[in-house]
Design a protein around this motif. Structure first.
Motif, PDB file in Angstrom:
ATOM      1  N   LEU A  21       3.375 -10.970  -4.777  1.00 11.38           N
ATOM      2  CA  LEU A  21       3.302  -9.519  -4.586  1.00 11.38           C
ATOM      3  C   LEU A  21       1.955  -8.962  -5.033  1.00 11.38           C
ATOM      4  O   LEU A  21       1.373  -8.088  -4.378  1.00 11.38           O
ATOM      5  CB  LEU A  21       4.434  -8.819  -5.338  1.00 11.38           C
ATOM      6  N   LEU A  22       1.440  -9.475  -6.130  1.00  9.15           N
ATOM      7  CA  LEU A  22       0.138  -9.007  -6.616  1.00  9.15           C
ATOM      8  C   LEU A  22      -0.983  -9.415  -5.662  1.00  9.15           C
ATOM      9  O   LEU A  22      -1.926  -8.640  -5.444  1.00  9.15           O
ATOM     10  CB  LEU A  22      -0.132  -9.542  -8.020  1.00  9.15           C
ATOM     11  N   LYS A  23      -0.880 -10.609  -5.074  1.00  9.09           N
ATOM     12  CA  LYS A  23      -1.881 -11.021  -4.086  1.00  9.09           C
ATOM     13  C   LYS A  23      -1.838 -10.109  -2.865  1.00  9.09           C
ATOM     14  O   LYS A  23      -2.881  -9.715  -2.339  1.00  9.09           O
ATOM     15  CB  LYS A  23      -1.649 -12.476  -3.663  1.00  9.09           C
ATOM     16  N   GLN A  24      -0.629  -9.784  -2.414  1.00 10.93           N
ATOM     17  CA  GLN A  24      -0.493  -8.886  -1.275  1.00 10.93           C
ATOM     18  C   GLN A  24      -1.031  -7.505  -1.615  1.00 10.93           C
ATOM     19  O   GLN A  24      -1.659  -6.850  -0.780  1.00 10.93           O
ATOM     20  CB  GLN A  24       0.971  -8.784  -0.838  1.00 10.93           C
ATOM     21  N   ALA A  25      -0.786  -7.049  -2.834  1.00 12.93           N
ATOM     22  CA  ALA A  25      -1.265  -5.731  -3.254  1.00 12.93           C
ATOM     23  C   ALA A  25      -2.786  -5.695  -3.283  1.00 12.93           C
ATOM     24  O   ALA A  25      -3.394  -4.661  -2.979  1.00 12.93           O
ATOM     25  CB  ALA A  25      -0.699  -5.373  -4.626  1.00 12.93           C
ATOM     26  N   ALA A  26      -3.412  -6.808  -3.631  1.00 14.90           N
ATOM     27  CA  ALA A  26      -4.875  -6.858  -3.674  1.00 14.90           C
ATOM     28  C   ALA A  26      -5.461  -6.700  -2.269  1.00 14.90           C
ATOM     29  O   ALA A  26      -6.538  -6.117  -2.106  1.00 14.90           O
ATOM     30  CB  ALA A  26      -5.337  -8.176  -4.288  1.00 14.90           C
ATOM     31  N   ALA A  81      -3.824  -5.112   0.222  1.00 10.35           N
ATOM     32  CA  ALA A  81      -3.342  -3.860   0.812  1.00 10.35           C
ATOM     33  C   ALA A  81      -4.092  -2.681   0.199  1.00 10.35           C
ATOM     34  O   ALA A  81      -4.849  -2.822  -0.766  1.00 10.35           O
ATOM     35  CB  ALA A  81      -1.845  -3.718   0.556  1.00 10.35           C
ATOM     36  N   SER A  82      -3.874  -1.534   0.779  1.00 12.43           N
ATOM     37  CA  SER A  82      -4.520  -0.336   0.238  1.00 12.43           C
ATOM     38  C   SER A  82      -3.534   0.824   0.251  1.00 12.43           C
ATOM     39  O   SER A  82      -2.513   0.795   0.936  1.00 12.43           O
ATOM     40  CB  SER A  82      -5.759   0.018   1.060  1.00 12.43           C
ATOM     41  N   GLY A  83      -3.846   1.816  -0.544  1.00 12.76           N
ATOM     42  CA  GLY A  83      -3.069   3.053  -0.557  1.00 12.76           C
ATOM     43  C   GLY A  83      -1.667   2.884  -1.090  1.00 12.76           C
ATOM     44  O   GLY A  83      -1.435   2.194  -2.085  1.00 12.76           O
ATOM     45  N   GLU A  84      -0.726   3.519  -0.407  1.00 17.16           N
ATOM     46  CA  GLU A  84       0.673   3.553  -0.848  1.00 17.16           C
ATOM     47  C   GLU A  84       1.309   2.160  -0.832  1.00 17.16           C
ATOM     48  O   GLU A  84       2.097   1.828  -1.716  1.00 17.16           O
ATOM     49  CB  GLU A  84       1.472   4.502   0.042  1.00 17.16           C
ATOM     50  N   ARG A  85       0.970   1.341   0.152  1.00 22.49           N
ATOM     51  CA  ARG A  85       1.522  -0.011   0.244  1.00 22.49           C
ATOM     52  C   ARG A  85       1.116  -0.841  -0.976  1.00 22.49           C
ATOM     53  O   ARG A  85       1.926  -1.578  -1.544  1.00 22.49           O
ATOM     54  CB  ARG A  85       1.035  -0.686   1.535  1.00 22.49           C
ATOM     55  N   ALA A  86      -0.124  -0.713  -1.414  1.00 19.45           N
ATOM     56  CA  ALA A  86      -0.591  -1.441  -2.592  1.00 19.45           C
ATOM     57  C   ALA A  86       0.174  -0.996  -3.833  1.00 19.45           C
ATOM     58  O   ALA A  86       0.552  -1.823  -4.667  1.00 19.45           O
ATOM     59  CB  ALA A  86      -2.092  -1.227  -2.785  1.00 19.45           C
ATOM     60  N   ASN A  87       0.399   0.302  -3.955  1.00 16.49           N
ATOM     61  CA  ASN A  87       1.158   0.815  -5.107  1.00 16.49           C
ATOM     62  C   ASN A  87       2.582   0.282  -5.098  1.00 16.49           C
ATOM     63  O   ASN A  87       3.124  -0.073  -6.146  1.00 16.49           O
ATOM     64  CB  ASN A  87       1.154   2.336  -5.107  1.00 16.49           C
TER      65      ASN A  87
END
Length: 100
Positions: free
Chosen positions: A23-28, A30-36
């Motif tokens: 999840l943290l790799k995906q968040a890195a 992603a951007s904006g609301e999806r990353a949060n």
């Protein structure tokens, strides 16, 4: 705690940590609301892993207390045997230390 229970608990913790890492790799990436969202999910996973680890610690501490109680009961019920065992172990350790 049974061996199967320990293995399952450790497996659960590893899986939770792997999910959180993904999840943290995906968040890195992603951007904006999806990353949060992804960061929040990862934090929730890490919190769950921490709780499982705390449960495991509590079980280990309780098993240690039970072992200490059993040892104390044995020593109170069989003081001379306990003294003899302690002396024998002490002699063996002494011989091993002095051996060169």
């Amino acid at each position: 705690m049974l061996k199967v229970d320990k293995e399952k608990l450790m497996s659960d913790i590893k899986n939770i940590l792997l999910d959180a890492e993904e999840l943290l790799k995906q968040a890195a990436n992603a951007s904006g609301e999806r990353a949060n969202e992804l960061r929040e999910k990862a934090l929730a996973q890490l919190k769950q892993a921490k709780e499982k680890a705390a449960d495991a610690q509590a079980l280990v501490v309780e098993k240690g207390r039970q072992a200490a109680r059993a040892t104390e009961d044995y020593v109170h019920n069989h003081p001379w045997q306990a003294t003899g065992i302690a002396a024998g172990v002490g002699i063996l350790v002494g011989l091993l230390i002095n051996r060169k």
